[in-house]
Scaffold this motif. Structure first.
Motif, PDB file in Angstrom:
ATOM      1  N   SER A  46       0.874  -1.557   0.358  1.00 23.94           N
ATOM      2  CA  SER A  46       0.111  -0.192  -0.229  1.00 23.94           C
ATOM      3  C   SER A  46       0.695   1.335   0.370  1.00 23.94           C
ATOM      4  O   SER A  46       0.706   2.076  -0.531  1.00 23.94           O
ATOM      5  CB  SER A  46      -0.403  -0.350   1.200  1.00 23.94           C
ATOM      6  N   MET A  50       1.412   4.296  -3.057  1.00 24.26           N
ATOM      7  CA  MET A  50       0.852   5.586  -2.761  1.00 24.26           C
ATOM      8  C   MET A  50       2.024   6.412  -3.284  1.00 24.26           C
ATOM      9  O   MET A  50       1.492   7.686  -4.097  1.00 24.26           O
ATOM     10  CB  MET A  50       1.140   5.408  -1.004  1.00 24.26           C
ATOM     11  N   THR A 153      -3.153   7.676   5.369  1.00 27.19           N
ATOM     12  CA  THR A 153      -3.897   6.163   5.562  1.00 27.19           C
ATOM     13  C   THR A 153      -4.140   5.703   6.274  1.00 27.19           C
ATOM     14  O   THR A 153      -4.831   4.195   6.004  1.00 27.19           O
ATOM     15  CB  THR A 153      -2.641   5.849   5.551  1.00 27.19           C
ATOM     16  N   GLN A 179      -6.041   7.248   2.265  1.00 29.46           N
ATOM     17  CA  GLN A 179      -5.947   5.451   2.372  1.00 29.46           C
ATOM     18  C   GLN A 179      -6.875   5.128   3.060  1.00 29.46           C
ATOM     19  O   GLN A 179      -7.141   5.608   4.120  1.00 29.46           O
ATOM     20  CB  GLN A 179      -4.809   4.267   1.881  1.00 29.46           C
ATOM     21  N   ASN A 181     -10.067   1.307   3.332  1.00 33.46           N
ATOM     22  CA  ASN A 181     -10.825  -0.237   3.785  1.00 33.46           C
ATOM     23  C   ASN A 181     -11.713  -0.583   3.855  1.00 33.46           C
ATOM     24  O   ASN A 181     -12.225   0.384   4.531  1.00 33.46           O
ATOM     25  CB  ASN A 181      -9.644  -0.862   3.907  1.00 33.46           C
ATOM     26  N   GLU A 213      -8.410   1.728  -6.697  1.00 28.74           N
ATOM     27  CA  GLU A 213      -7.996  -0.015  -4.797  1.00 28.74           C
ATOM     28  C   GLU A 213      -7.322  -0.954  -5.338  1.00 28.74           C
ATOM     29  O   GLU A 213      -7.167  -0.579  -6.940  1.00 28.74           O
ATOM     30  CB  GLU A 213      -9.905  -0.498  -4.983  1.00 28.74           C
ATOM     31  N   ARG A 221      -7.997  -2.311  -0.391  1.00 27.97           N
ATOM     32  CA  ARG A 221      -7.610  -0.669   0.050  1.00 27.97           C
ATOM     33  C   ARG A 221      -8.365  -0.022  -0.544  1.00 27.97           C
ATOM     34  O   ARG A 221      -7.869   0.095  -2.202  1.00 27.97           O
ATOM     35  CB  ARG A 221      -6.337  -0.344   0.373  1.00 27.97           C
ATOM     36  N   MET A 223      -8.022   4.550  -2.692  1.00 28.12           N
ATOM     37  CA  MET A 223      -7.154   5.635  -2.011  1.00 28.12           C
ATOM     38  C   MET A 223      -7.273   6.572  -3.084  1.00 28.12           C
ATOM     39  O   MET A 223      -8.040   6.322  -4.540  1.00 28.12           O
ATOM     40  CB  MET A 223      -5.188   5.182  -2.778  1.00 28.12           C
TER      41      MET A 223
END
Length: 258
Positions: A46, A50, A153, A179, A181, A213, A221, A223
């Protein structure tokens, strides 16, 4: 659904050695477990996702963007802030991959993470650890001009009211990376999203340059990368307008260093 092969992930060799040496030398079994929790595959992938998307966007997308709609550029002397920073891995990713960042603040509500983060980062002077509830982070603590990126996040860990209060304090035209989820089996996940569209509805930004995603196997997750424009809800109208004008002029600068 975005999928990032693990083979594409890179971490500076010395950083990786420091991480592993610390985990190996930690005698406290519970503390060692806390450190290792930060290194799940989904956590690492993740953060790489990013960095990959932000570095792409801040160059190729803004080349075609008219000045009236641009965010603050990432220049030498820039500052960054990470909320829900935990042990500071996201801050480490930022300073290791964005050389223009002079300082990144890693902010977490748990005091122990200041100490843990300092040790895990090998006392990296480019990272400052602070303890705050993110929605209580004081407006005056931002440097509104050279703060160019704010990361959160951990959006699933706070209720909507807390999130709304936090996002209003972020200076305008500052890059925001969010971020969250859809994993609802953890008690601390009080604001999981049901889909990417739901995530964007809960976390709106004036300008969205990326949303996507990531398949993390047990969960998805989400973003979004973008920024808010002229509004500055933490100040009255006159001060807000003055600050926005200053930020607008900063867009043409080549450095934030004094």
């Amino acid at each position: 659904m975005y999928s990032l092969p693990l083979a594409n992930i890179t971490v500076p060799a010395q950083r990786f050695i420091d991480w592993m040496n610390l985990i190996r030398k930690t005698d406290d079994g519970s503390l060692r477990y806390e450190y290792m929790e930060a290194f799940w595959e989904s956590q690492i992938v993740s953060k790489h996702w990013m960095m990959q998307e932000f570095n792409r966007i801040r160059t190729e997308y803004l080349e075609s963007c008219v000045p009236e709609w641009k965010a603050k550029p990432v220049l030498p002397g820039s500052f960054g802030y990470v909320f829900g920073g935990w042990h500071g891995l996201a801050a480490m990713y930022l300073v290791d991959n964005i050389p223009e960042l002079t300082l990144v603040y890693s902010i977490d509500k748990n005091t122990k993470n200041e100490l843990h983060g300092e040790i895990l980062s090998n006392h990296d002077r480019r990272i400052a650890f602070q303890t705050y509830e993110m929605e209580d982070f004081p407006l005056r603590a931002y440097n509104p001009i050279n703060t160019v990126v704010v990361v959160n996040t951990s959006t699933e860990h706070i209720i909507q009211e807390q999130y709304n209060k936090w996002i209003k304090s972020v200076p305008p035209r500052t890059w925001v990376i969010l971020q969250g989820n859809n994993y609802s089996e953890i008690t601390d996940h009080v604001r999981p999203a049901k889909s990417l569209e739901h995530f964007l509805e809960m976390n709106p930004l004036d300008q969205v340059w990326y949303s996507g995603e990531l398949d993390c196997k047990q969960f998805t997750r989400y973003m979004v990368i973008g920024y808010n424009m002229e509004k500055y809800d933490g100040l009255d109208d006159e001060l807000s307008s003055m600050l926005s004008a200053k930020i607008h002029h900063m867009i043409t600068r080549t450095s934030y260093e004094l």
